[in-house]
Design a protein around this motif. Structure first.
Motif, PDB file in Angstrom:
ATOM      1  N   VAL A  82      -5.857  -5.481  11.298  1.00  9.00           N
ATOM      2  CA  VAL A  82      -5.710  -5.676   9.848  1.00  9.00           C
ATOM      3  C   VAL A  82      -5.788  -4.318   9.162  1.00  9.00           C
ATOM      4  O   VAL A  82      -6.850  -3.702   9.110  1.00  9.00           O
ATOM      5  N   LEU A  83      -4.661  -3.876   8.664  1.00 12.23           N
ATOM      6  CA  LEU A  83      -4.605  -2.590   7.982  1.00 12.23           C
ATOM      7  C   LEU A  83      -4.704  -2.831   6.476  1.00 12.23           C
ATOM      8  O   LEU A  83      -4.126  -3.777   5.951  1.00 12.23           O
ATOM      9  N   THR A  84      -5.446  -1.954   5.813  1.00  7.62           N
ATOM     10  CA  THR A  84      -5.592  -2.075   4.357  1.00  7.62           C
ATOM     11  C   THR A  84      -5.056  -0.826   3.679  1.00  7.62           C
ATOM     12  O   THR A  84      -5.574   0.272   3.888  1.00  7.62           O
ATOM     13  N   ASN A  85      -4.013  -0.995   2.903  1.00 10.10           N
ATOM     14  CA  ASN A  85      -3.438   0.125   2.166  1.00 10.10           C
ATOM     15  C   ASN A  85      -3.508  -0.144   0.665  1.00 10.10           C
ATOM     16  O   ASN A  85      -3.439  -1.285   0.226  1.00 10.10           O
ATOM     17  N   HIS A  86      -3.617   0.945  -0.074  1.00 11.86           N
ATOM     18  CA  HIS A  86      -3.621   0.865  -1.530  1.00 11.86           C
ATOM     19  C   HIS A  86      -2.325   1.489  -2.036  1.00 11.86           C
ATOM     20  O   HIS A  86      -2.057   2.668  -1.751  1.00 11.86           O
ATOM     21  N   PRO A  87      -1.532   0.735  -2.786  1.00  8.72           N
ATOM     22  CA  PRO A  87      -0.238   1.266  -3.234  1.00  8.72           C
ATOM     23  C   PRO A  87      -0.339   2.574  -4.019  1.00  8.72           C
ATOM     24  O   PRO A  87       0.578   3.395  -3.969  1.00  8.72           O
ATOM     25  N   PHE A  88      -1.459   2.819  -4.715  1.00  7.36           N
ATOM     26  CA  PHE A  88      -1.543   4.086  -5.461  1.00  7.36           C
ATOM     27  C   PHE A  88      -1.729   5.266  -4.504  1.00  7.36           C
ATOM     28  O   PHE A  88      -1.525   6.418  -4.875  1.00  7.36           O
ATOM     29  N   LEU A  89      -2.078   4.981  -3.248  1.00  2.57           N
ATOM     30  CA  LEU A  89      -2.221   6.031  -2.239  1.00  2.57           C
ATOM     31  C   LEU A  89      -1.051   6.012  -1.268  1.00  2.57           C
ATOM     32  O   LEU A  89      -0.303   6.976  -1.156  1.00  2.57           O
ATOM     33  N   SER A  90      -0.910   4.904  -0.542  1.00  5.32           N
ATOM     34  CA  SER A  90       0.108   4.851   0.509  1.00  5.32           C
ATOM     35  C   SER A  90       1.493   4.532  -0.020  1.00  5.32           C
ATOM     36  O   SER A  90       2.447   4.459   0.761  1.00  5.32           O
ATOM     37  N   GLY A  91       1.611   4.389  -1.334  1.00  8.70           N
ATOM     38  CA  GLY A  91       2.934   4.228  -1.913  1.00  8.70           C
ATOM     39  C   GLY A  91       3.649   5.559  -2.105  1.00  8.70           C
ATOM     40  O   GLY A  91       4.856   5.591  -2.376  1.00  8.70           O
ATOM     41  N   ARG A  92       2.947   6.669  -1.947  1.00  8.23           N
ATOM     42  CA  ARG A  92       3.578   7.996  -2.052  1.00  8.23           C
ATOM     43  C   ARG A  92       4.636   8.120  -0.933  1.00  8.23           C
ATOM     44  O   ARG A  92       4.442   7.579   0.172  1.00  8.23           O
ATOM     45  N   PRO A  93       5.718   8.843  -1.178  1.00  2.39           N
ATOM     46  CA  PRO A  93       6.848   8.822  -0.236  1.00  2.39           C
ATOM     47  C   PRO A  93       6.502   9.088   1.225  1.00  2.39           C
ATOM     48  O   PRO A  93       6.885   8.302   2.106  1.00  2.39           O
ATOM     49  N   SER A  94       5.798  10.169   1.535  1.00  2.32           N
ATOM     50  CA  SER A  94       5.576  10.483   2.953  1.00  2.32           C
ATOM     51  C   SER A  94       4.588   9.518   3.603  1.00  2.32           C
ATOM     52  O   SER A  94       4.681   9.242   4.800  1.00  2.32           O
ATOM     53  N   ARG A  95       3.644   9.020   2.830  1.00  2.50           N
ATOM     54  CA  ARG A  95       2.700   8.056   3.396  1.00  2.50           C
ATOM     55  C   ARG A  95       3.383   6.712   3.623  1.00  2.50           C
ATOM     56  O   ARG A  95       3.125   6.038   4.621  1.00  2.50           O
TER      57      ARG A  95
ATOM     58  N   SER B 149      -2.016  -5.449   5.100  1.00  2.00           N
ATOM     59  CA  SER B 149      -2.466  -5.955   3.807  1.00  2.00           C
ATOM     60  C   SER B 149      -2.571  -4.831   2.778  1.00  2.00           C
ATOM     61  O   SER B 149      -2.719  -3.658   3.135  1.00  2.00           O
ATOM     62  N   PHE B 150      -2.506  -5.197   1.512  1.00  2.00           N
ATOM     63  CA  PHE B 150      -2.527  -4.213   0.419  1.00  2.00           C
ATOM     64  C   PHE B 150      -3.536  -4.624  -0.642  1.00  2.00           C
ATOM     65  O   PHE B 150      -3.576  -5.791  -1.036  1.00  2.00           O
ATOM     66  N   ASP B 151      -4.336  -3.683  -1.073  1.00  2.00           N
ATOM     67  CA  ASP B 151      -5.267  -3.916  -2.174  1.00  2.00           C
ATOM     68  C   ASP B 151      -4.710  -3.228  -3.416  1.00  2.00           C
ATOM     69  O   ASP B 151      -4.658  -1.992  -3.474  1.00  2.00           O
TER      70      ASP B 151
ATOM     71  N   SER C   6       3.437 -10.292   3.707  1.00  2.00           N
ATOM     72  CA  SER C   6       2.100  -9.758   3.842  1.00  2.00           C
ATOM     73  C   SER C   6       1.177 -10.321   2.763  1.00  2.00           C
ATOM     74  O   SER C   6       1.566 -11.229   2.018  1.00  2.00           O
ATOM     75  N   THR C   7      -0.040  -9.791   2.695  1.00  2.00           N
ATOM     76  CA  THR C   7      -1.020 -10.263   1.727  1.00  2.00           C
ATOM     77  C   THR C   7      -1.388  -9.131   0.784  1.00  2.00           C
ATOM     78  O   THR C   7      -1.698  -8.027   1.235  1.00  2.00           O
ATOM     79  N   PHE C   8      -1.365  -9.411  -0.497  1.00  2.00           N
ATOM     80  CA  PHE C   8      -1.753  -8.441  -1.522  1.00  2.00           C
ATOM     81  C   PHE C   8      -3.009  -8.947  -2.224  1.00  2.00           C
ATOM     82  O   PHE C   8      -2.990  -9.997  -2.863  1.00  2.00           O
ATOM     83  N   PHE C   9      -4.086  -8.198  -2.098  1.00  2.00           N
ATOM     84  CA  PHE C   9      -5.334  -8.551  -2.770  1.00  2.00           C
ATOM     85  C   PHE C   9      -5.315  -7.907  -4.155  1.00  2.00           C
ATOM     86  O   PHE C   9      -5.201  -6.671  -4.274  1.00  2.00           O
ATOM     87  N   VAL C  10      -5.412  -8.746  -5.176  1.00  2.00           N
ATOM     88  CA  VAL C  10      -5.187  -8.289  -6.547  1.00  2.00           C
ATOM     89  C   VAL C  10      -6.392  -8.594  -7.437  1.00  2.00           C
ATOM     90  O   VAL C  10      -6.709  -9.766  -7.672  1.00  2.00           O
ATOM     91  N   PRO C  11      -7.056  -7.571  -7.964  1.00  2.00           N
ATOM     92  CA  PRO C  11      -8.087  -7.832  -8.972  1.00  2.00           C
ATOM     93  C   PRO C  11      -7.463  -8.507 -10.192  1.00  2.00           C
ATOM     94  O   PRO C  11      -6.315  -8.193 -10.563  1.00  2.00           O
ATOM     95  N   GLY C  12      -8.199  -9.405 -10.817  1.00  2.00           N
ATOM     96  CA  GLY C  12      -7.675 -10.119 -11.980  1.00  2.00           C
ATOM     97  C   GLY C  12      -7.172  -9.178 -13.065  1.00  2.00           C
ATOM     98  O   GLY C  12      -6.123  -9.417 -13.684  1.00  2.00           O
ATOM     99  N   TYR C  13      -7.913  -8.104 -13.273  1.00  2.00           N
ATOM    100  CA  TYR C  13      -7.507  -7.158 -14.320  1.00  2.00           C
ATOM    101  C   TYR C  13      -6.141  -6.553 -14.013  1.00  2.00           C
ATOM    102  O   TYR C  13      -5.310  -6.367 -14.913  1.00  2.00           O
ATOM    103  N   THR C  14      -5.895  -6.240 -12.756  1.00  2.00           N
ATOM    104  CA  THR C  14      -4.583  -5.705 -12.376  1.00  2.00           C
ATOM    105  C   THR C  14      -3.491  -6.726 -12.666  1.00  2.00           C
ATOM    106  O   THR C  14      -2.401  -6.373 -13.158  1.00  2.00           O
TER     107      THR C  14
END
Lengths: 289, 289, 289, 289
Positions: free
Chosen positions: B229-242, B21-23, B69-77
């Motif tokens: 259930v894994l939780t990743n944040h695209p601003f972190l785990s979206g970096r190439p090596s991660r 999953s992704f937040d 997968s599931t993407f949890f999205v704040p309304g503001y985002t």
């Protein structure tokens, strides 16, 4: 101050002892820090994982290797999860005292600490039907008056000091209390615990690192004839991969002929039987600094 | 309190489930902590990396392995990056609720939390055209009144509690909400996040350590029949090596016949179909401590 | 907001770029936090290690591999160590702007920031005899007004944002500034820096971990055609074992035919020549949260 | 400011020097931070482990490898554990000055610091019968007036600065003091120390990581002809597995023909014999920032 003896005699062929102890803090540690944490449903569920999932898993691990151990249980945990605590005792493990609500004991008067000790004793006796003989201070914070309070209540041993590699008799007036030392590097809390606004900076280590570090210290303790005392919290080390890493260490310890794997109570009884000369931890005198 | 069942039935040949999953917090988490962070151009750009670069990269990874997968999205985002959020939905992934501005929910009244939930719902519906059935509390901070608020709004499931290795039915009055538990060790935030004056102490782990730790827990969850259930944040785990390390884990999970890789919504539907007896998380009673 | 292009064209056979940049903060960063640190002889000596020992060692490493790089120098460092800074320039490396005293720019008005920029420019010109074309904000804290201030002063590029894997043209009014993004995981400060009461919690990583993490990200950036920008501080990475680990990475990068190892200034000129359409980083509107 | 020479001459065939130094802080560091820590029996016992168990173990390690070393001892430690300190001296090791109660020296006037220096000198002389020639500031916090205070008291050397890889003559008026630099990465405190409410965030590293990091820096120092100065605290590195890791490094250093393993005092004497031109650490002038 006299430097203590380097080691003590162990039963039979054993050259050292090892105890895999568990602190079943569950919600108590969090509530002691701030009663307001009771309003945090997710944080409460994080702590509840310990008795609900961690303890049953750990009991199976211990059973698979045919060993018994010591579970330090705050009175509040015993009252909140009586069936869980009774299931631990039913498997032959020792239930020992760990405060009532995992209270921070530092700075408490003897009277205040006595109230907590008695409240914890009462809870454990009510739930398990028997009186514990072992004590571990919450946060490993023993006060200078604590040993006498414990001795007065009939405790055989404490496990909260850090100045030796093996147990000793700790002077209490003209008598003594068995002390079984612990250390911060053999605690899973610093390695694994993170709950925002309660504990931890965000560091969460891999079980690989943790198991390696503990095994190195196990090997070191074995080499010096000491007593390896590991402290795990079921809400942390009850998670699947951490439990698996812990089981690897248990298996290793059990595979060695010269290691006595034992609950702390039996270790304390052994030590008591050695007739050691008690020694003190010397209280710093403010006049010197 | 009853110890919950150890596992649940999974579809077909599956012995466990796994969800990546992704937040998509992006700027919201930072702005919720302090609106003033909006003045920090570099810090905003750090968070914007998630939707701008991380999400497209992650979508390709998921597509390469044929999973959703599931993407949890704040309304503001959702309002700030509508095209990005629609591109996620267009690939068949689930969009779920994650607050409006990733608000700290702890201590909010039911009325205050309801306003936030509705604002987030409205934003997601406006952007995606459909109403989410899943919810994850920002910071995984569920209040005791939250499950009822979610149930009243028609949510099927929540994913913010930590007291089990697998989903269950959580009692809400006479009905229930599916709960899919998470845990701090399966969150990339503690491993990778550092933004001065916002989050982190400076610890930034190597993807090698992180992937190892997650794989161990994956193996552990598989062994016990749980739900990873894994939780990743695209601003972190979206970096190439991660992202590469994450893909290695996705590939591993997808290679195993007995693992059901699934979005959380489908897991919740499966659980609902099992007709489980709901259970409660017991709220601590201040009278006991 | 538009998702930016995934990559850009690189010169010749290169599929990606790599730049080993250095921030010669020395005493400035510490003094900016608190002028009182000037009274701490040991702490000052810790920072002085950078220009005195770290820079000469790093210059030899770069020379051994036949590459040039970019050194971001606060004006105060240039005035305190003019010979050191001139020795860097004499080897063909680029000297770029990094504030006057490594000031925390967050929250400063455009007027306040302009004074600092001009003071830093004046110091660098006085010491090196030439005007820098590149800028990196101390603490990577760019304000929304910073790009215009830089453009007004004739800067070609900035290297303080984090929302892409490769450089781009950043909109400044009707013109633009080249932006070469950086990231926290490619900074040695979080991995190595500890000075009590100034910076760090006590975490000091092994060069083995750090070099591994950086190489993974290098490989990741190479795979996506990005621009790997590493930031080292000579007072940290100038230590013998860290410098050796850094050299290993430099050697690896230089051994690959498809990697363009370059100072940032040359990268910025290349990017300028591509005629890219400028894009903005969108400032969050308080009305939305 | 002049960049110092890159290396110095070492005795005989040696190309570098290595010193395994020990700071016997014991209770003093904790009591200096807060006298109230004296009420914490467990925390006191944690520190007491150093002289009671750590020192005897370390003495055996050094004896096994036939080397002598330098022990920096706060006066209070000497008075509290005179037999332990005398046993160190009896084995031929150097006893050096480390404050009286490991006082934080930063911000103290010369008069205040002089009182502490004299109190520490008096304690060491009373216990050991001889006057130390070496000094290391508690927390490595030298004040700008400290070198003169040390020189006035007949000290040959200090070991608290961080701006070189090898010893040098530090200007004190028209004379000098030998300075033997240290560094934070070669201190066991940041790697191992955790005592709640006293020191540390909870990070406790494995001896594997620590030994690896130190060996890399040892190799680096050897390569550049520097002086590797390791600082260990017996209450930390005296634990069995850490002592074993330390012994591995000692064994490695002793196995190399081109490494001079030595106490710091002998290194200082060697340096004094070289007739080096003294140099200064330049105090930042507030007029410049």
């Amino acid at each position: 101050m006299t430097v203590p003896a380097e080691t003590i005699a162990w039963p039979g062929a054993a050259k050292c002892a090892a105890s895999f102890s568990f602190d079943v803090d569950a919600e108590s540690a969090m509530l002691a820090v701030d009663h307001g944490h009771a309003t945090r449903m997710s944080a409460v569920s994080h702590q509840a994982y310990g008795p609900l999932v961690g303890v049953p898993r750990i009991l199976k691990i211990l059973a698979r290797h045919g060993i018994t151990s010591t579970f330090f249980v705050p009175g509040y945990t015993a009252l909140r999860y009586p069936d869980v605590i009774r299931s631990i005792a039913a498997e032959g493990h020792e239930i020992a005292h760990h405060g009532y609500l995992h209270e921070a004991m530092a700075g408490l008067s003897a009277e205040e600490e006595a109230v907590i000790l008695d409240r914890g004793l009462e809870a454990l006796e009510r739930v398990t039907g028997s009186r514990p003989t072992g004590y571990r201070a919450p946060m490993w914070e023993l006060n200078w008056h604590s040993p006498k309070l414990l001795h007065d209540r009939g405790f055989l041993y404490d496990s909260s000091l850090m100045d030796a590699d093996h147990p000793y008799e700790l002077t209490v007036g003209s008598e003594s209390l068995v002390e079984i030392p612990i250390q911060w590097a053999l605690d899973d809390w610093e390695q694994y615990c993170f709950v925002p606004d309660f504990s931890g900076t965000g560091l969460i280590e891999s079980p690989t690192k943790v198991a390696e570090m503990w095994r190195l210290e196990f090997d070191g303790m074995r080499a010096v004839g000491g007593c390896f005392v590991l402290t795990n919290h079921p809400f942390l080390s009850g998670r699947p991969s951490r439990a698996a890493a812990l089981e690897g260490l248990v298996e290793y310890a059990c595979s060695l002929d010269d290691v006595w794997v034992s609950p702390l109570g039996a270790i304390a009884q052994h030590v008591r039987g050695l007739g050691l000369t008690p020694r003190s931890v010397e209280r710093p005198d403010p006049a010197d600094f």
